[in-house]
Design an enzyme around this catalytic site. Structure first.
Site, PDB file in Angstrom:
ATOM      1  N   ASP A  40    -118.377  15.227  -6.782  1.00  0.00           N
ATOM      2  CA  ASP A  40    -117.563  14.147  -7.346  1.00  0.00           C
ATOM      3  C   ASP A  40    -116.099  14.245  -6.913  1.00  0.00           C
ATOM      4  OD1 ASP A  40    -116.948  16.417  -8.663  1.00  0.00           O
ATOM      5  OD2 ASP A  40    -117.163  15.598 -10.695  1.00  0.00           O
ATOM      6  N   HIS A 243    -109.624  21.118  21.295  1.00  0.00           N
ATOM      7  CA  HIS A 243    -109.637  20.648  19.902  1.00  0.00           C
ATOM      8  C   HIS A 243    -109.828  21.808  18.917  1.00  0.00           C
ATOM      9  CE1 HIS A 243    -110.776  16.316  21.269  1.00  0.00           C
ATOM     10  NE2 HIS A 243    -109.498  16.594  21.424  1.00  0.00           N
ATOM     11  N   ASP A 260    -100.224  22.157  18.342  1.00  0.00           N
ATOM     12  CA  ASP A 260    -100.233  20.687  18.404  1.00  0.00           C
ATOM     13  C   ASP A 260    -100.277  20.219  16.956  1.00  0.00           C
ATOM     14  OD1 ASP A 260    -100.703  17.988  18.711  1.00  0.00           O
ATOM     15  OD2 ASP A 260    -102.240  18.244  20.265  1.00  0.00           O
ATOM     16  N   ASP A 271     -96.666  13.366  16.802  1.00  0.00           N
ATOM     17  CA  ASP A 271     -97.667  14.138  17.556  1.00  0.00           C
ATOM     18  C   ASP A 271     -96.925  14.999  18.574  1.00  0.00           C
ATOM     19  OD1 ASP A 271     -99.902  15.048  18.864  1.00  0.00           O
ATOM     20  OD2 ASP A 271    -100.544  13.093  19.609  1.00  0.00           O
ATOM     21  N   HIS A 350    -107.440  16.220  30.563  1.00  0.00           N
ATOM     22  CA  HIS A 350    -107.199  15.084  29.664  1.00  0.00           C
ATOM     23  C   HIS A 350    -106.127  14.174  30.249  1.00  0.00           C
ATOM     24  CE1 HIS A 350    -103.456  16.865  28.095  1.00  0.00           C
ATOM     25  NE2 HIS A 350    -104.098  18.001  27.918  1.00  0.00           N
ATOM     26  N   HIS A 354    -101.141   8.612  24.951  1.00  0.00           N
ATOM     27  CA  HIS A 354    -101.844   7.562  24.210  1.00  0.00           C
ATOM     28  C   HIS A 354    -100.804   6.826  23.386  1.00  0.00           C
ATOM     29  CE1 HIS A 354    -101.501  10.371  20.805  1.00  0.00           C
ATOM     30  NE2 HIS A 354    -101.922  11.304  21.633  1.00  0.00           N
ATOM     31  N   HIS A 361    -103.925   8.183  17.612  1.00  0.00           N
ATOM     32  CA  HIS A 361    -104.327   7.479  18.842  1.00  0.00           C
ATOM     33  C   HIS A 361    -104.304   6.009  18.457  1.00  0.00           C
ATOM     34  CE1 HIS A 361    -106.641  11.365  20.052  1.00  0.00           C
ATOM     35  NE2 HIS A 361    -105.341  11.475  20.221  1.00  0.00           N
ATOM     36  N   GLU A 384     -97.857  14.012  27.363  1.00  0.00           N
ATOM     37  CA  GLU A 384     -98.389  15.322  27.023  1.00  0.00           C
ATOM     38  C   GLU A 384     -99.238  15.967  28.113  1.00  0.00           C
ATOM     39  OE1 GLU A 384    -101.645  15.272  24.123  1.00  0.00           O
ATOM     40  OE2 GLU A 384    -101.224  13.157  23.752  1.00  0.00           O
ATOM     41  N   TYR A 388    -104.730  24.388  31.592  1.00  0.00           N
ATOM     42  CA  TYR A 388    -105.568  25.310  30.815  1.00  0.00           C
ATOM     43  C   TYR A 388    -106.396  26.137  31.796  1.00  0.00           C
ATOM     44  CZ  TYR A 388    -104.213  21.460  27.828  1.00  0.00           C
ATOM     45  OH  TYR A 388    -103.472  20.489  27.198  1.00  0.00           O
ATOM     46  N   ARG A 405     -99.557  23.085  26.811  1.00  0.00           N
ATOM     47  CA  ARG A 405     -99.386  21.629  26.731  1.00  0.00           C
ATOM     48  C   ARG A 405     -97.995  21.399  26.162  1.00  0.00           C
ATOM     49  NH1 ARG A 405    -103.690  20.370  24.501  1.00  0.00           N
ATOM     50  NH2 ARG A 405    -103.249  20.141  22.279  1.00  0.00           N
ATOM     51  N   GLU A 407     -95.896  18.221  24.591  1.00  0.00           N
ATOM     52  CA  GLU A 407     -96.125  16.842  24.141  1.00  0.00           C
ATOM     53  C   GLU A 407     -94.940  16.324  23.342  1.00  0.00           C
ATOM     54  OE1 GLU A 407     -99.434  16.319  21.375  1.00  0.00           O
ATOM     55  OE2 GLU A 407     -99.517  14.186  21.887  1.00  0.00           O
TER      56      GLU A 407
HETATM   57  N1  GLY Z   1    -102.958  15.605  18.609  1.00  0.00           N
HETATM   58  C1  GLY Z   1    -103.832  14.718  19.243  1.00  0.00           C
HETATM   59  C2  GLY Z   1    -103.395  14.414  20.601  1.00  0.00           C
HETATM   60  O1  GLY Z   1    -102.510  15.056  21.121  1.00  0.00           O
HETATM   61  O2  GLY Z   1    -103.862  13.498  21.209  1.00  0.00           O
HETATM   62 MN    MN Z   2    -101.283  13.335  21.545  1.00  0.00          MN
HETATM   63 MN    MN Z   3    -101.092  16.220  20.037  1.00  0.00          MN
END
Ligand code: GLY
Ligand code: MN
Ligand code: MN
Length: 442
Positions: A40, A243, A260, A271, A350, A354, A361, A384, A388, A405, A407
């Site tokens: 619940d 991820h 991140d 982000d 990647h 975005h 996103h 970003e 890797y 990374r 970003e």
């Molecule tokens: N944190 C999600 C991305 O960087 O797209």
């Molecule tokens: Mn991002």
């Molecule tokens: Mn990110």
């Protein structure tokens, strides 16, 4: 909580004009359902982004109806006042206060929607609705349409078409208005501060979740409601898991730490990713890869300006990364060959960004008529690039497990872009200096 309804009202007016330009009709935009976590207990409630964009209303069990035409109308359906439930769950506006506070033309209790829907749909040429997004709403809408159709013998016509309202709102959401930009700047500043704190607090021997806690505390203390997405605090090998969210590893001397994390403030996401050595000093190979990703990001930032296409920053970042990986002997062949064969994807799999907004996103098409769309002032996006390097026989061991990374969040301006996350330290010098100060102050 006091809300300024005017930005939301302006967006409704614009959407009504867009509907009118397509022949008119009625739009129905429900908010998100509550979601059970277990037995619940619910997940913390998060409203639907489209609904919120047009209303500013944060309660569950609500829907917005817009009626285009000579006298355009905004009608909110929401929960009724309920003294008993408000003792347990807190304040509810109820229709009367909601109409006033959110500048609606009318408001009704949500339980009346099913009864009123056939009349709302009667003689309307089109229904603008996100068909397929929520099965329970699809059923209600279908029943409403069928009830309107059942009335045709009394001379009523039912909507001849159902169009996806998201297509119209997505285009609006792509270019942020002044109130959105102000919120996104604040969200970005809070997240930048969280990354600074993370750099100051990180030490070998700590667990990743301790740094996640530092970040989460910073968000909440600044008034941000939640992380915009699960924070990634990834040390050593975990930095190469894109991820990774377990955040339960003990960080070791010599590790890089990739974080991140970004907060959500009043619905708007930030982000940010930063990558730095847990012990405060980059090793030689770590510095090489870091400098390369930073150069790729600089090239992508440079390519982010009005008139450039969506893909230009990605192309710019890939060029720099591919050449750098060749120079470091991590890739073989010519630049043209590596780009042609996409060999760089082994290390950079990647994309470079975005859209960013209510959703991390964010909504909005990336292509128009089959081509990458041009950037225009007021768009917000992330930049970003990353690199890797997983262990492999053909890679010198010194590079193994390096995951970087970098970003930032960018606002497209009249002649380029502005990084609204620039307060998060980024150069090797900035990071090492900040972390050295922290080591000197126990
Ligand atoms: N944190 C999600 C991305 O960087 O797209
Ligand atoms: Mn991002
Ligand atoms: Mn990110």
């Amino acid at each position: 909580m006091m809300i300024d309804p005017s930005p939301f009202q302006a967006r409704r007016q614009r959407l009504l004009q867009e509907m009118q330009a397509r022949g008119g009709g009625v739009a129905l935009i429900p908010t998100a359902p509550e979601a059970l976590r277990n037995r619940d207990t619910h997940y913390p409630y998060r409203f639907d982004s489209y609904f919120y964009y047009l209303t500013g209303f944060r309660e569950p069990e609500a829907a917005l109806v817009l009626v285009a035409g000579d006298t355009p109308r905004s009608i909110l359906f929401c929960r009724d006042k309920d003294v008993e439930r408000e003792i347990w769950d807190g304040y509810r506006f109820g229709p009367d206060a909601a109409r006033e506070a959110f500048a609606m033309d009318a408001a009704h209790v949500i339980d009346d929607l099913a009864r009123m829907l056939p009349d709302l749909l009667a003689d309307q040429p089109a229904l603008f609705y996100a068909l397929g997004h929520d099965a329970a709403w699809d059923k209600r809408i279908t029943e409403g349409l069928n009830a309107a159709r059942a009335n045709t013998r009394s001379g009523v016509t039912a909507p001849a078409s159902v169009a996806d309202v998201r297509a119209l709102v997505d285009e609006m959401r792509l270019v942020k208005d002044a109130s959105e930009i102000a919120l996104m700047r604040r969200a970005a500043a809070i997240s930048a501060e969280a990354h600074r704190l993370a750099m100051r607090e990180s030490r070998p021997g700590m667990f990743e979740y301790e740094i996640e806690a530092v970040i989460g505390q910073c968000f909440r203390r600044a008034g941000a409601q939640a992380p915009a997405y699960p924070s990634i605090v990834a040390s050593g090998p975990n930095a190469c898991v894109l991820h990774y969210i377990e955040n339960d590893r003990k960080m070791a001397d010599g590790d890089l730490l990739l974080i991140d994390a970004g907060c959500e403030l009043d619905g708007y996401a930030s982000d940010i990713t930063r990558s730095f050595p847990v012990n405060g000093r980059f090793s030689g190979p770590q510095r090489d890869i870091y400098a390369l990703v930073l150069a790729a990001q600089a090239a992508a930032i440079d390519a982010t300006r009005p008139g450039a296409t969506w893909n230009a920053p990605h192309d710019a970042a890939v060029q720099v990364l591919a050449q750098g990986l060749i120079d470091l002997d991590l890739l073989e062949g010519s630049l043209d060959g590596v780009l042609e064969n996409q060999d760089y994807r082994r290390f950079y799999m990647h994309r470079t960004g975005h859209w960013l907004g209510l959703d991390v996103h964010d909504a909005g098409e990336y292509k128009l008529g089959g081509d990458w769309r041009p950037l225009v002032p007021g768009m917000t996006l992330t930049i970003e690039p990353g690199c890797y390097i997983r262990p492999a026989d053909d890679i010198p061991e010194a590079f193994w497990h390096i995951g970087v990374r970098i970003e930032d969040d960018a606002l497209v301006t009249a002649d380029g872009c502005e990084l609204i996350t620039a307060d998060a330290p980024k150069t090797v010098d900035e990071i090492e200096t900040l972390m050295e100060q922290m080591r000197d102050t126990p």
